[in-house]
Motif scaffolding. Structure first.
Motif, PDB file in Angstrom:
ATOM      1  N   VAL A 141     -34.001  92.757 -62.795  1.00 59.66           N
ATOM      2  CA  VAL A 141     -32.834  92.739 -63.682  1.00 59.66           C
ATOM      3  C   VAL A 141     -32.535  91.298 -64.080  1.00 59.66           C
ATOM      4  O   VAL A 141     -32.305  90.448 -63.214  1.00 59.66           O
ATOM      5  CB  VAL A 141     -31.623  93.385 -62.976  1.00 59.66           C
ATOM      6  CG1 VAL A 141     -30.391  93.311 -63.865  1.00 59.66           C
ATOM      7  CG2 VAL A 141     -31.938  94.832 -62.616  1.00 59.66           C
ATOM      8  N   HIS A 142     -32.581  91.063 -65.364  1.00 63.11           N
ATOM      9  CA  HIS A 142     -32.418  89.694 -65.867  1.00 63.11           C
ATOM     10  C   HIS A 142     -30.984  89.194 -65.640  1.00 63.11           C
ATOM     11  O   HIS A 142     -30.031  89.819 -66.083  1.00 63.11           O
ATOM     12  CB  HIS A 142     -32.742  89.671 -67.363  1.00 63.11           C
ATOM     13  CG  HIS A 142     -32.733  88.302 -67.932  1.00 63.11           C
ATOM     14  ND1 HIS A 142     -31.592  87.699 -68.400  1.00 63.11           N
ATOM     15  CD2 HIS A 142     -33.722  87.396 -68.073  1.00 63.11           C
ATOM     16  CE1 HIS A 142     -31.886  86.483 -68.827  1.00 63.11           C
ATOM     17  NE2 HIS A 142     -33.168  86.277 -68.641  1.00 63.11           N
ATOM     18  N   TRP A 193     -36.646  83.430 -65.863  1.00 66.36           N
ATOM     19  CA  TRP A 193     -36.942  84.865 -65.727  1.00 66.36           C
ATOM     20  C   TRP A 193     -38.176  85.097 -64.853  1.00 66.36           C
ATOM     21  O   TRP A 193     -38.221  86.018 -64.050  1.00 66.36           O
ATOM     22  CB  TRP A 193     -37.111  85.454 -67.114  1.00 66.36           C
ATOM     23  CG  TRP A 193     -37.736  86.829 -67.147  1.00 66.36           C
ATOM     24  CD1 TRP A 193     -38.885  87.203 -67.773  1.00 66.36           C
ATOM     25  CD2 TRP A 193     -37.221  88.034 -66.534  1.00 66.36           C
ATOM     26  NE1 TRP A 193     -39.125  88.542 -67.587  1.00 66.36           N
ATOM     27  CE2 TRP A 193     -38.125  89.075 -66.833  1.00 66.36           C
ATOM     28  CE3 TRP A 193     -36.098  88.334 -65.759  1.00 66.36           C
ATOM     29  CZ2 TRP A 193     -37.947  90.388 -66.393  1.00 66.36           C
ATOM     30  CZ3 TRP A 193     -35.925  89.645 -65.307  1.00 66.36           C
ATOM     31  CH2 TRP A 193     -36.833  90.651 -65.628  1.00 66.36           C
ATOM     32  N   LEU A 204     -31.567 100.293 -67.350  1.00 70.74           N
ATOM     33  CA  LEU A 204     -32.053  98.925 -67.560  1.00 70.74           C
ATOM     34  C   LEU A 204     -31.944  98.551 -69.034  1.00 70.74           C
ATOM     35  O   LEU A 204     -32.032  99.415 -69.902  1.00 70.74           O
ATOM     36  CB  LEU A 204     -33.511  98.806 -67.108  1.00 70.74           C
ATOM     37  CG  LEU A 204     -33.784  99.160 -65.650  1.00 70.74           C
ATOM     38  CD1 LEU A 204     -35.284  99.243 -65.399  1.00 70.74           C
ATOM     39  CD2 LEU A 204     -33.134  98.143 -64.718  1.00 70.74           C
ATOM     40  N   ASP A 236     -34.654  93.498 -69.073  1.00 75.43           N
ATOM     41  CA  ASP A 236     -35.041  93.826 -67.693  1.00 75.43           C
ATOM     42  C   ASP A 236     -36.474  94.374 -67.699  1.00 75.43           C
ATOM     43  O   ASP A 236     -37.049  94.615 -68.762  1.00 75.43           O
ATOM     44  CB  ASP A 236     -34.083  94.879 -67.112  1.00 75.43           C
ATOM     45  CG  ASP A 236     -32.623  94.447 -67.233  1.00 75.43           C
ATOM     46  OD1 ASP A 236     -32.360  93.230 -67.161  1.00 75.43           O
ATOM     47  OD2 ASP A 236     -31.756  95.334 -67.417  1.00 75.43           O
TER      48      ASP A 236
END
Ligand SMILES: Cc1cc2nc3c(=O)[nH]c(=O)nc-3n(C[C@H](O)[C@H](O)[C@H](O)COP(=O)(O)O)c2cc1C
Length: 197
Positions: A101-102, A110, A154, A158
């Motif tokens: 999950v960003h 990232w 999501l 993500d």
């Protein structure tokens, strides 16, 4: 089973049967995942447990996403392909989806957040092995499908790191340990020991 034995005996087992991890065993697998190294403690992950009817519901999502992928290529799926998508999760009693999950961060890129989630996935596999379960990390086109991601809550930034299939190895499906031998020429240039220069 000790840690080294779990790491060195883990293999991908394609056919997994009941019982899958439940109760304390499942909790320990989830705890192991959440204990992964995580730069900046961003908790850049999400774990979704699919079992029983939830696997059927998710199978329907996989089939719908497959239809749309085919249509976007101007093709029509066959009934057999659709059945395969719908029933895929039947290959194990429990499927643990591990997603990255960003998190917004000026410091942690990232790639590192994804790496933390991948470490969580590996921790889960090792924990499952240590508890006596077989496992298999799978991805495939569905892992990169925005509809599938959306169904799991999501967003576009993500990523699904893996579908971890968990259960007991079906009869005859166990595999021998890999036992990597550092002296094997296969590892020339893979493992380097730098001397003082
Ligand atoms: C990110 C990732 C994705 C994978 N996706 C698949 C997959 O979609 N299908 C599959 O058969 N195996 C998949 N695998 C499992 C590998 O094929 C397997 O780990 C490899 O062949 C080594 O075998 P072992 O796990 O028994 O050591 C994946 C592994 C990783 C790390």
């Amino acid at each position: 089973m000790d840690t080294f034995e779990a790491i060195l005996t883990r293999r991908s087992i394609g056919r997994l049967v009941a019982p899958g991890p439940a109760g304390d065993d499942l909790d320990r697998i989830l705890q192991a995942a959440l204990a992964a190294p995580d730069h900046g403690e961003l908790r850049p992950w999400k774990l979704v447990v699919l079992e029983g009817e939830a696997k059927d519901a998710f199978g329907a999502v996989l089939a719908e996403a497959y239809v749309e992928r085919c249509e976007s290529l101007g093709a029509a799926p066959t009934e057999g392909q659709l059945t395969k998508e719908r029933t895929k999760l039947g290959r194990a009693p429990v499927v643990l989806v591990v997603a990255a999950v960003h998190r917004h961060s000026d410091k942690i890129p990232w790639e590192e957040q994804f790496a933390a989630a991948a470490a969580a996935a590996q921790n889960a596999l090792i924990a499952a092995t240590a508890l006596g379960y077989g496992s298999m990390w799978r991805t495939g086109d569905a892992a990169f499908d925005s509809r599938v991601k959306e169904a799991l809550g999501l967003g576009p930034h993500d990523a699904i790191v893996g579908f971890l299939y968990l259960g007991m190895p079906a009869e005859g499906s166990a595999k021998p340990p890999r036992q990597p031998n550092l002296a094997d020429p296969e590892f020339d240039g893979v493992v380097e020991r730098w001397e003082r220069r």
